[in-house]
Design an enzyme around this catalytic site. Structure first.
Site, PDB file in Angstrom:
ATOM      1  N   GLU A 131     -11.549  -0.168  -2.799  1.00  0.00           N
ATOM      2  CA  GLU A 131     -10.683   0.422  -1.756  1.00  0.00           C
ATOM      3  C   GLU A 131      -9.559   1.181  -2.442  1.00  0.00           C
ATOM      4  O   GLU A 131      -9.531   1.303  -3.666  1.00  0.00           O
ATOM      5  CB  GLU A 131     -10.122  -0.671  -0.833  1.00  0.00           C
ATOM      6  N   ASP A 134       0.819  -1.219   0.000  1.00  0.00           N
ATOM      7  CA  ASP A 134       0.000   0.000   0.000  1.00  0.00           C
ATOM      8  C   ASP A 134       0.856   1.274   0.000  1.00  0.00           C
ATOM      9  O   ASP A 134       0.652   2.169   0.842  1.00  0.00           O
ATOM     10  CB  ASP A 134      -0.914   0.040   1.249  1.00  0.00           C
TER      11      ASP A 134
HETATM   12  O1  FUB Z   1      -3.015  -3.602   3.606  1.00  0.00           O
HETATM   13  C1  FUB Z   1      -4.289  -3.901   4.120  1.00  0.00           C
HETATM   14  C2  FUB Z   1      -5.337  -3.601   3.106  1.00  0.00           C
HETATM   15  O2  FUB Z   1      -5.110  -4.368   1.922  1.00  0.00           O
HETATM   16  C3  FUB Z   1      -5.338  -2.186   2.602  1.00  0.00           C
HETATM   17  O3  FUB Z   1      -5.860  -1.260   3.508  1.00  0.00           O
HETATM   18  C4  FUB Z   1      -6.101  -2.366   1.360  1.00  0.00           C
HETATM   19  O4  FUB Z   1      -6.073  -1.277   0.497  1.00  0.00           O
HETATM   20  C5  FUB Z   1      -5.448  -3.605   0.780  1.00  0.00           C
HETATM   21  O5  FUB Z   1      -4.274  -3.321   0.081  1.00  0.00           O
END
Ligand code: FUB
Length: 343
Positions: A243, A32
């Site tokens: 997301e 991320d």
């Molecule tokens: O790294 C945990 C979660 O996985 C992140 O918050 C999301 O965007 C995904 O990459």
């Protein structure tokens, strides 16, 4: 014809071998990556993936991260330097677990780290921590941001204003906030989603307060529309928001990019305001190795780069490694699709 174009794009991108398929960090797992240029230097704010004793489940509980490290690069060809632990879960009073994807912003001489974590009721909230240095250590606020929920905060500076975008469905819980209150009708992260033909769940945006510590206004929904002006629907898994919100500005247009989750694209939509609406345009980054796909986009010395992650070093979806590659806006303002899959 479309296939020819796609193949052409893949070949062009393969010429940038310097950036492709090279983990930027290999002594620990990172994911991320939120990259920024502060005072002429690249800073990367990633998640710190760890092997967890928590069993894998559909809500992502095994993504059980406990701290953040900050990395810097002098330029795009230099090594990423680890500046050590910048924030630890144990120092965040309100947070119980799962330090997920963070972002950072600079205002004046202060640096702000925005992060999601589950509170003691296992509800995701957004927190802020402050430092005098871009690499921390960061001091967390004693409480989460008032009225905050869900995951993946991303801060975009437009002139003197700062906007925070956030949200993530399924394990990120955004679908549980459709009424403005946390409402969970079942135990599965897939419960509480709209019907397939209904508008998809929207990510959120709010201007930040002057002190950068709270929402400065009532949060608004970010609309992602089809070319005909209708909202992308919940059943349109190839295009709907999942997301990993990110915003960049190019030629006075605002580009809202995000992960489509279970279809693994980094997609984008273009608008005339930081609040949107944004019109869906296409895919920036095709699926990479691993389930998740999460990116940031930054301009360095007049060129654009996308930072992303895959699972090349571990082969495990929850133990990821950050990477970067060049990204190109075409003359018509659209973005060339990148294929960075490890072959
Ligand atoms: O790294 C945990 C979660 O996985 C992140 O918050 C999301 O965007 C995904 O990459």
């Amino acid at each position: 014809k479309q296939q020819d174009n796609q193949e052409e794009q893949v070949v062009e991108n393969e010429e940038n071998v310097k950036f492709l398929n090279k983990p930027l960090v290999s002594h620990m797992y990172t994911a991320d990556p939120s990259a920024h240029v502060f005072d002429g230097k690249i800073y990367i704010y990633p998640s710190h993936d760890v092997q967890s004793v928590v069993e894998e489940d559909d809500s992502g509980a095994h993504f059980n991260m406990r701290d953040y490290h900050v990395f810097s690069m002098d330029d795009v060809n230099s090594e990423a330097v680890d500046h050590g632990k910048a924030l630890d879960l144990d120092d965040i009073k309100w947070a119980k677990r799962q330090l997920w994807a963070p972002d950072a912003a600079k205002k004046g001489n202060k640096y702000y780290l925005y992060f999601p974590a589950k509170d003691h009721d296992d509800i995701f909230r957004l927190g802020v921590a402050v430092s005098d240095s871009p690499t921390g250590p960061f001091t967390p606020q004693p409480e989460p941001m008032k009225g905050s929920y869900s995951i993946d905060p991303a801060v975009f500076q437009d002139g003197n204003e700062y906007y925070i975008y956030w949200g993530g469905i399924w394990g990120g819980q955004l679908q549980k906030w459709r009424t403005g209150e946390y409402l969970s009708t079942g135990s599965s992260p897939y419960d509480d989603e709209p019907e397939d033909d209904q508008p998809a769940i929207s990510p959120m945006v709010a201007k930040l307060s002057g002190d950068m510590l709270e929402f400065g206004e009532k949060p608004r929904k970010v609309s992602i529309l089809d070319k005909d002006g209708s909202p992308i629907t919940a059943g349109d898994h190839d295009r709907r928001f999942f997301e990993a919100a990110w915003v960049h500005k190019y030629n006075d247009k605002y580009y809202f990019s995000y992960s489509t989750g279970d279809t693994h694209n980094i997609a984008y939509a273009i608008g005339d305001s930081p609040y949107g609406p944004f019109t869906y345009e296409g895919v920036i980054l095709n699926p990479v190795q691993g389930w998740t796909n999460h990116h940031s986009i930054v301009e360095v010395d007049g060129k654009w780069y996308i930072f992303y992650h895959d699972t090349e070093l571990s082969g495990e979806t929850y133990l990821r490694n950050i990477k970067m590659t060049e990204m190109e806006h075409k003359a018509d303002g659209t973005i060339k699709t990148i294929d960075a899959i490890v072959k």
